[in-house]
Design an enzyme around this catalytic site. Structure first.
Site, short mmCIF file in Angstrom:
data_model
loop_
_atom_site.label_atom_id
_atom_site.label_comp_id
_atom_site.label_asym_id
_atom_site.label_seq_id
_atom_site.Cartn_x
_atom_site.Cartn_y
_atom_site.Cartn_z
N TYR A 35 0.82 -1.21 0.00
CA TYR A 35 0.00 0.00 0.00
C TYR A 35 0.86 1.26 0.00
O TYR A 35 1.86 1.34 0.70
CB TYR A 35 -0.90 -0.03 1.23
CG TYR A 35 -2.13 0.85 1.16
CD1 TYR A 35 -2.64 1.28 -0.05
CD2 TYR A 35 -2.80 1.21 2.32
CE1 TYR A 35 -3.79 2.05 -0.12
CE2 TYR A 35 -3.96 1.99 2.27
CZ TYR A 35 -4.43 2.42 1.05
OH TYR A 35 -5.57 3.18 0.99
N SER A 71 1.13 -7.88 1.57
CA SER A 71 0.22 -6.88 2.09
C SER A 71 -0.82 -6.51 1.02
O SER A 71 -1.54 -7.38 0.55
CB SER A 71 0.99 -5.66 2.60
OG SER A 71 0.17 -4.84 3.40
N GLN A 72 -0.88 -5.26 0.57
CA GLN A 72 -1.77 -4.95 -0.55
C GLN A 72 -1.42 -5.83 -1.74
O GLN A 72 -2.31 -6.34 -2.44
CB GLN A 72 -1.66 -3.48 -0.95
CG GLN A 72 -2.46 -3.14 -2.20
CD GLN A 72 -2.24 -1.71 -2.67
OE1 GLN A 72 -3.11 -0.86 -2.53
NE2 GLN A 72 -1.06 -1.44 -3.20
N ASP A 83 0.67 -9.96 13.70
CA ASP A 83 0.40 -8.91 12.72
C ASP A 83 -0.78 -8.06 13.16
O ASP A 83 -1.93 -8.49 13.13
CB ASP A 83 0.10 -9.55 11.35
CG ASP A 83 0.10 -8.54 10.21
OD1 ASP A 83 -0.05 -7.33 10.48
OD2 ASP A 83 0.23 -8.97 9.05
N HIS A 124 3.78 -7.64 10.77
CA HIS A 124 3.74 -7.17 9.39
C HIS A 124 5.11 -6.62 9.05
O HIS A 124 5.34 -5.41 9.05
CB HIS A 124 2.66 -6.09 9.29
CG HIS A 124 2.04 -5.97 7.93
ND1 HIS A 124 1.09 -6.85 7.47
CD2 HIS A 124 2.21 -5.06 6.94
CE1 HIS A 124 0.70 -6.49 6.25
NE2 HIS A 124 1.38 -5.42 5.91
#
Length: 321
Positions: A91, A182-183, A272, A301
């Site tokens: 992101y 992630s994204q 996370d 994360h």
């Protein structure tokens, strides 16, 4: 687990964010719109070059007319079609350094790393919507029709990127994978769900899953903080709460997960707090294809030691003709 469910509960958890009744029709219409998009792309040599690979800026026109940018890195001296690898970023940022992809290119992969619309790369976001977007993309278009959701177009961009990669003369369309964290992990899952030719998908602590569960947890400091801000500043009495989560259901990867045909490698950090484990298991538990969950108990994360090697080995089958 300090804030989420025990592992035994996670392994049975199926998510709580609602799935719209017309979910399948929504994505069928999106794919139909995408079908009208050309697979034409433009290649511009990059200033960065390598002895092992050719590096190009790649541009194509996505749905709605947006100009989408990616990095194309392909092996030098390749004489026959080889495997392809789609690469999706986290992101706010972009496709990263060219050097990140050289190792894979040296082994024979052609890599297409796509910049998401309006984030840190060169892809443009021309989505015209009313109302606030505050600072984020999750809620971009939330006050209009579901077709105006930002991530709807980004998911379709991943499919168009996959189709472009599969169309290249030096790529064997039966040996294409998708990879991201992630994204980027969410986009790898979305891409594999909407483009059945994807053979293998590696998703590292994916974002964009089970929005309502993320909201139930402490999301004011997580990747889902935009939902918190939306309610705080736009709908403080939560009068539109049901409608908001219903609309977010269209872009919830847990509702796309059962479409995946690819083999899936999934990595989760049990500490996370950015993309909580329960949001990830909500999607993972719905995958029907061959899958493997790598559980990292002491990780959040963050960079996970040895994971890069495991991802490399997971994709190695694509090198075999």
């Amino acid at each position: 687990m300090k804030f989420d469910m025990p592992l035994s509960d996670l392994q049975r958890y199926k998510g709580i964010n609602p799935k719209p009744d017309d979910f399948d029709a929504y994505w069928a219409a999106g794919l139909k719109e995408l079908q009208a998009q050309s697979l034409f792309y433009e290649l511009i040599p990059a200033s960065f070059q390598s002895k092992a690979a050719e590096c190009f800026h790649l541009y194509f026109t996505g749905v709605g007319g947006a100009r989408i940018h990616g990095q194309l890195v392909r092996p030098k001296g390749q004489t026959r079609p080889g495997p392809g690898l789609l690469w999706f970023h986290g992101y706010h940022v972009n496709s990263g350094d060219w050097m990140d992809k050289i190792g894979y290119a040296a082994e024979g992969y052609t890599i297409l790393a796509m910049d998401c619309r309006g984030q840190g790369g060169l892809s443009e976001d021309n989505l015209q919507v009313k109302g606030t977007t505050l600072k984020g993309h999750i809620i971009r278009g939330i006050e209009e029709a579901p077709e105006k959701l930002y991530y709807r177009n980004v998911y379709l961009d991943t499919v168009q990127a996959a189709r472009i990669l599969c169309s290249m003369e030096n790529v064997d369309e039966t040996r294409v994978g998708a990879y991201g964290a992630s994204q980027g992990g969410a986009l790898a899952i979305a891409c594999a769900s909407l483009e059945p030719r994807i053979k293998k998908t590696a998703a590292v602590y994916p974002f964009l899953s089970d929005f309502k569960r993320a909201w139930e947890l402490d999301i004011s400091n997580s990747a889902y903080e935009e939902i918190h801000y939306y309610f705080k500043f736009i709908d403080p009495n939560h009068e539109q709460e049901e409608a908001v989560f219903q609309k977010l259901g269209y872009i919830d990867i847990q509702h796309l997960a059962d479409r995946i045909k690819a083999d899936v490698l999934w990595a989760v950090g049990m500490e996370d707090a950015i993309c909580p484990p329960s949001t990830q298991f909500a999607a993972y538990n719905k995958i029907q294809s061959d899958k493997n969950m790598l559980i990292y108990y002491e990780y959040g994360h963050e960079y996970i030691r040895t994971l890069g090697d495991k991802v490399h080995d997971f994709f190695a089958d694509l090198l075999e003709e």
